[in-house]
Write a protein that holds these residues in place. Structure first.
Motif, PDB file in Angstrom:
ATOM      1  N   SER A 192      36.780  50.554  39.639  1.00 52.30           N
ATOM      2  CA  SER A 192      37.090  49.762  40.825  1.00 52.30           C
ATOM      3  C   SER A 192      38.595  49.526  40.815  1.00 52.30           C
ATOM      4  CB  SER A 192      36.347  48.421  40.808  1.00 52.30           C
ATOM      5  OG  SER A 192      36.875  47.567  39.805  1.00 52.30           O
ATOM      6  N   PRO A 193      39.186  49.179  41.956  1.00 50.57           N
ATOM      7  CA  PRO A 193      40.630  48.898  41.972  1.00 50.57           C
ATOM      8  C   PRO A 193      41.036  47.827  40.961  1.00 50.57           C
ATOM      9  CG  PRO A 193      39.832  49.153  44.211  1.00 50.57           C
ATOM     10  CD  PRO A 193      38.620  49.174  43.323  1.00 50.57           C
ATOM     11  N   GLY A 194      40.239  46.759  40.861  1.00 56.54           N
ATOM     12  CA  GLY A 194      40.579  45.687  39.932  1.00 56.54           C
ATOM     13  C   GLY A 194      40.548  46.138  38.486  1.00 56.54           C
ATOM     14  N   LEU A 195      39.565  46.965  38.132  1.00 61.15           N
ATOM     15  CA  LEU A 195      39.444  47.433  36.749  1.00 61.15           C
ATOM     16  C   LEU A 195      40.577  48.396  36.404  1.00 61.15           C
ATOM     17  CD1 LEU A 195      37.590  47.062  34.298  1.00 61.15           C
ATOM     18  CD2 LEU A 195      36.347  49.111  35.019  1.00 61.15           C
ATOM     19  N   LEU A 196      40.961  49.263  37.333  1.00 64.57           N
ATOM     20  CA  LEU A 196      42.109  50.144  37.115  1.00 64.57           C
ATOM     21  C   LEU A 196      43.378  49.319  36.913  1.00 64.57           C
ATOM     22  CD1 LEU A 196      41.364  52.885  39.788  1.00 64.57           C
ATOM     23  CD2 LEU A 196      41.504  53.287  37.330  1.00 64.57           C
TER      24      LEU A 196
ATOM     25  N   ILE B  10      48.608  44.349  42.860  1.00 63.61           N
ATOM     26  CA  ILE B  10      49.090  43.894  44.159  1.00 63.61           C
ATOM     27  C   ILE B  10      50.038  42.707  44.034  1.00 63.61           C
ATOM     28  CG2 ILE B  10      48.328  42.864  46.340  1.00 63.61           C
ATOM     29  CD1 ILE B  10      45.784  44.624  46.073  1.00 63.61           C
ATOM     30  N   ALA B  11      49.694  41.737  43.194  1.00 62.42           N
ATOM     31  CA  ALA B  11      50.536  40.547  43.053  1.00 62.42           C
ATOM     32  C   ALA B  11      51.940  40.921  42.592  1.00 62.42           C
ATOM     33  CB  ALA B  11      49.895  39.567  42.071  1.00 62.42           C
ATOM     34  N   GLU B  12      52.032  41.836  41.634  1.00 61.34           N
ATOM     35  CA  GLU B  12      53.339  42.235  41.108  1.00 61.34           C
ATOM     36  C   GLU B  12      54.101  43.115  42.092  1.00 61.34           C
ATOM     37  OE1 GLU B  12      52.877  43.218  36.622  1.00 61.34           O
ATOM     38  OE2 GLU B  12      50.875  43.264  37.533  1.00 61.34           O
ATOM     39  N   ALA B  13      53.387  43.971  42.815  1.00 56.77           N
ATOM     40  CA  ALA B  13      54.045  44.807  43.824  1.00 56.77           C
ATOM     41  C   ALA B  13      54.674  43.933  44.906  1.00 56.77           C
ATOM     42  CB  ALA B  13      53.043  45.781  44.439  1.00 56.77           C
ATOM     43  N   MET B  14      53.936  42.921  45.361  1.00 49.62           N
ATOM     44  CA  MET B  14      54.469  42.008  46.374  1.00 49.62           C
ATOM     45  C   MET B  14      55.720  41.298  45.861  1.00 49.62           C
ATOM     46  SD  MET B  14      52.761  42.077  49.237  1.00 49.62           S
ATOM     47  CE  MET B  14      53.157  40.491  49.981  1.00 49.62           C
ATOM     48  N   GLU B  15      55.710  40.932  44.595  1.00 50.93           N
ATOM     49  CA  GLU B  15      56.883  40.281  44.002  1.00 50.93           C
ATOM     50  C   GLU B  15      58.102  41.202  44.065  1.00 50.93           C
ATOM     51  OE1 GLU B  15      58.453  38.634  39.654  1.00 50.93           O
ATOM     52  OE2 GLU B  15      56.354  39.224  39.913  1.00 50.93           O
TER      53      GLU B  15
ATOM     54  N   SER C 161      51.333  31.183  41.553  1.00 51.41           N
ATOM     55  CA  SER C 161      50.176  30.518  42.149  1.00 51.41           C
ATOM     56  C   SER C 161      48.937  31.400  42.003  1.00 51.41           C
ATOM     57  CB  SER C 161      50.421  30.222  43.632  1.00 51.41           C
ATOM     58  OG  SER C 161      50.334  31.408  44.396  1.00 51.41           O
ATOM     59  N   LEU C 162      47.776  30.772  42.008  1.00 49.77           N
ATOM     60  CA  LEU C 162      46.502  31.499  41.983  1.00 49.77           C
ATOM     61  C   LEU C 162      45.805  31.285  43.323  1.00 49.77           C
ATOM     62  CD1 LEU C 162      45.235  30.801  38.349  1.00 49.77           C
ATOM     63  CD2 LEU C 162      46.268  32.891  39.248  1.00 49.77           C
ATOM     64  N   SER C 163      46.451  31.758  44.357  1.00 49.26           N
ATOM     65  CA  SER C 163      45.932  31.668  45.719  1.00 49.26           C
ATOM     66  C   SER C 163      46.141  33.018  46.383  1.00 49.26           C
ATOM     67  CB  SER C 163      46.676  30.576  46.501  1.00 49.26           C
ATOM     68  OG  SER C 163      46.502  30.732  47.891  1.00 49.26           O
ATOM     69  N   GLU C 164      45.078  33.593  46.932  1.00 50.24           N
ATOM     70  CA  GLU C 164      45.234  34.877  47.623  1.00 50.24           C
ATOM     71  C   GLU C 164      46.194  34.738  48.797  1.00 50.24           C
ATOM     72  OE1 GLU C 164      41.516  37.427  47.996  1.00 50.24           O
ATOM     73  OE2 GLU C 164      40.665  35.600  47.129  1.00 50.24           O
TER      74      GLU C 164
ATOM     75  N   ILE D 204      44.494  37.869  36.197  1.00 49.88           N
ATOM     76  CA  ILE D 204      43.460  36.969  36.730  1.00 49.88           C
ATOM     77  C   ILE D 204      43.035  37.423  38.125  1.00 49.88           C
ATOM     78  CG2 ILE D 204      42.977  34.607  37.487  1.00 49.88           C
ATOM     79  CD1 ILE D 204      44.820  33.642  35.206  1.00 49.88           C
ATOM     80  N   PHE D 205      44.007  37.763  38.977  1.00 47.62           N
ATOM     81  CA  PHE D 205      43.661  38.297  40.296  1.00 47.62           C
ATOM     82  C   PHE D 205      42.814  39.561  40.159  1.00 47.62           C
ATOM     83  CE2 PHE D 205      47.167  35.747  42.150  1.00 47.62           C
ATOM     84  CZ  PHE D 205      46.525  35.294  43.297  1.00 47.62           C
ATOM     85  N   SER D 206      43.217  40.460  39.273  1.00 47.28           N
ATOM     86  CA  SER D 206      42.499  41.729  39.114  1.00 47.28           C
ATOM     87  C   SER D 206      41.100  41.508  38.557  1.00 47.28           C
ATOM     88  CB  SER D 206      43.299  42.669  38.209  1.00 47.28           C
ATOM     89  OG  SER D 206      44.543  42.988  38.805  1.00 47.28           O
ATOM     90  N   PHE D 207      40.941  40.514  37.691  1.00 46.94           N
ATOM     91  CA  PHE D 207      39.610  40.153  37.196  1.00 46.94           C
ATOM     92  C   PHE D 207      38.714  39.724  38.356  1.00 46.94           C
ATOM     93  CE2 PHE D 207      36.960  36.427  36.109  1.00 46.94           C
ATOM     94  CZ  PHE D 207      35.993  37.063  35.336  1.00 46.94           C
ATOM     95  N   VAL D 208      39.236  38.861  39.227  1.00 47.16           N
ATOM     96  CA  VAL D 208      38.459  38.400  40.384  1.00 47.16           C
ATOM     97  C   VAL D 208      38.078  39.578  41.275  1.00 47.16           C
ATOM     98  CG1 VAL D 208      38.598  37.069  42.536  1.00 47.16           C
ATOM     99  CG2 VAL D 208      39.370  36.059  40.382  1.00 47.16           C
ATOM    100  N   PHE D 209      39.026  40.475  41.530  1.00 49.20           N
ATOM    101  CA  PHE D 209      38.737  41.619  42.398  1.00 49.20           C
ATOM    102  C   PHE D 209      37.699  42.547  41.764  1.00 49.20           C
ATOM    103  CE2 PHE D 209      43.341  41.183  44.114  1.00 49.20           C
ATOM    104  CZ  PHE D 209      42.946  40.133  44.928  1.00 49.20           C
ATOM    105  N   THR D 210      37.708  42.648  40.431  1.00 50.17           N
ATOM    106  CA  THR D 210      36.723  43.481  39.733  1.00 50.17           C
ATOM    107  C   THR D 210      35.316  42.911  39.901  1.00 50.17           C
ATOM    108  OG1 THR D 210      38.368  44.138  38.072  1.00 50.17           O
ATOM    109  CG2 THR D 210      36.052  44.444  37.496  1.00 50.17           C
TER     110      THR D 210
END
Length: 535
Positions: free
Chosen positions: A417-421, A161-166, A278-281, A497-503
């Motif tokens: 899970s989405p994060g693990l994928l 998601i972070a990269e897609a938004m970029e 940044s590391l902020s949702e 890091i974002f994907s780890f948190v989501f996992t």
């Protein structure tokens, strides 16, 4: 057929596709392909023609949609790869190849993908990286917006998601009429809500704003208009409902306040937001005061469950600490003037070989190496959390997955899970065996550890005293190239890091049971700066 007749027929068929006359276009392109192949000399003109025919097959496959048509286009590209690249260029070839492969994916809902079906998406993502990099190489670093939008779409399908938004933000800032970028940005924010289990009024505002921008486009088919009007109305009502429940009024001047809050941020925080570091949702989509800190955490306001949450939050603290260090080193290198007193104190020998030396360049090298340490720690934490250690128990982020060994693919599917994928998708970018387009970054990291890597400013470093002649394995890289590579690995690491948190959050939310009373255990932020009112 003569060349003029072929050109006219190609134009007619393309127009038929644009008008939605897919059956007529399909029949016509089949006939044309057969005629062109009858005794035709396989010269440059022939390959230019069949490249255009392949594109029409692929467009029909996408817009009708039609699996058979997409497959015909893909077969042409695969069969005549080198010849098509010679005529169209490498960037156009891989872009068309990615489109053809996309049309062959039957599962359109990313939440239904598995660790088997994601392999198709990984291929498409790699093709798009190749197209983008090839276009940049031959166009002095410029980008092709359509390629970037399609890459964003592919990354979104893989929950990156972070990269897609970029990708979408990059294209939207160009102020071009590309409605697909706005459509998919709004869709990505909706996905973020689903994956993160969080939302904000600003998120809803930006989803609505994206659809409003679509309605301003001159490129959308008339049939789309009513659908996106409905989306605008739905999210407008949703915003009113959320504001009413919260006891607040919708703010018509919110965008002005956001800009004012951004302007008051430190230059360093602006740098983090502007460079997608940044590391902020909240910072994924908004630059207001809510994104002024790296406030990414595993728990949500609704609460999560599991004895593993606190240990995984400890892991996240470590990841954030090391990432913020690497990011700061990168920032300082770009914004701080050389400390000539320190360089003078180091007293290097003058060898006239153009090598950058001293504390400043070591900041770049250290930041680059640290990113791979962060990624490996994510791999270890995931193995601990889900019991996914490989048979040899060695964990390197890009290679511990080993899905084709034993029954590991099924093991990962049970923990899907989405994060693990997303983490797997990122790992394939860095894995040479998966044809990862960024796998050379891992090699560069190993070279920094075990070889002599010379970072230099000029295109070709001078070496008056032949200081580089004695050793065979010296690696040379220009300063601007190294900086670009560092930025890429920082952004990949941030995404991981974002994907780890989501996992972790996904597992914690799945363990929460309705009707069960849980004893709350709050995790508070560490604050180091306090306002007078807080004392």
């Amino acid at each position: 057929m003569d060349i003029e007749s072929i050109a006219l027929e190609l134009k007619r068929l393309s127009e038929a596709v644009s008008l939605g006359q897919f059956d007529e276009a399909m029949n016509g392109v089949d006939i044309l392909y057969q005629q062109v192949n009858e005794g035709a000399e396989k010269d440059a003109l022939y390959f230019t023609i069949i490249s255009n025919i392949a594109s029409i097959f692929i467009d029909i496959g996408h817009m009708k949609p039609c699996f058979g048509s997409a497959k015909k286009g893909l077969d042409i590209l695969n069969e005549h790869k080198n010849e098509v690249i010679e005529q169209l260029g490498e960037d156009a070839y891989y872009y068309n190849l990615s489109n053809a492969k996309s049309n062959l994916i039957s599962e359109k809902n990313p939440f239904n993908h598995t660790f088997s079906s994601i392999e198709q998406l990984v291929e498409i993502k790699t093709d798009l990286w190749k197209a983008i990099k090839s276009f940049k190489d031959i166009n002095a670093g410029k980008i092709e917006p359509t390629y970037i939008v399609n890459l964003g779409n592919s990354l979104k399908q893989q929950f990156r998601i972070a990269e897609a938004m970029e990708c979408y933000d990059l294209v939207n800032t160009l102020n071009l009429d590309i409605p697909q970028s706005w459509i998919n940005r709004s869709a990505t924010l909706i996905m973020l809500n689903q994956v993160s289990n969080t939302f904000s009024i600003q998120m809803l505002e930006q989803i609505k704003s994206g659809y409003e921008n679509v309605l301003l486009s001159k490129q959308i088919p008339p049939a789309w208009i009513d659908h996106y009007k409905e989306q605008v109305a739905f999210h407008k009502n949703k915003i009113s409902e959320v504001c009413r429940d919260a006891g607040i009024e919708p703010d018509l001047h919110d965008s002005e306040k956001t800009k004012d809050e951004y302007d008051r941020l430190s230059s360093y925080r602006k740098f983090c937001l502007d460079n997608n570091l940044s590391l902020s949702e909240h910072g994924l989509y908004c630059q207001c005061v809510g994104s002024s800190r790296d406030n990414l955490t595993i728990p949500t306001t609704g609460g999560v469950v599991g004895d593993f949450v606190v240990p995984m939050e400890m892991v996240l603290n470590r990841l954030k600490s090391e990432f913020s260090f690497s990011r700061r080193l990168y920032f300082e290198y770009l914004t701080t003037e050389n400390d000539y007193e320190l360089l003078h104190d180091s007293c290097f020998s003058e060898l006239f070989n153009d090598e950058l030396l001293g504390i400043d360049v070591e900041k770049l090298r250290t930041a680059f190496r640290a990113c791979f340490g962060i990624l490996d720690k994510i791999g270890i934490a995931i193995c601990e959390l889900l019991d996914l250690y490989p048979p040899n128990a060695k964990v390197y982020f890009q290679s511990f997955w080993q899905l084709d060994r034993d029954n590991r693919r099924e093991l990962f599917n049970r923990n899907k899970s989405p994060g693990l994928l997303a983490l797997y998708s990122i790992a394939t970018d860095l894995n040479e065996k998966k044809d990862g387009e960024w796998s050379f970054l891992k090699k560069l990291r190993n070279d920094l550890e075990h070889e002599f890597v010379v970072i230099h400013k000029s295109d070709t470093p001078s070496d008056i005293y032949e200081s580089y002649e004695f050793m065979d394995n010296i690696v040379f890289i220009k300063e601007d190239e190294f900086i670009a590579h560092l930025r890429r690995i920082l952004q990949l690491t941030r995404s991981a890091i974002f994907s780890f948190v989501f996992t972790v959050r996904d597992k914690a939310l799945k363990e929460k049971r309705d009707g069960v009373l849980y004893f709350p255990n709050s995790i508070h932020r560490k604050d180091y700066i306090f306002e007078d009112k807080d004392l």
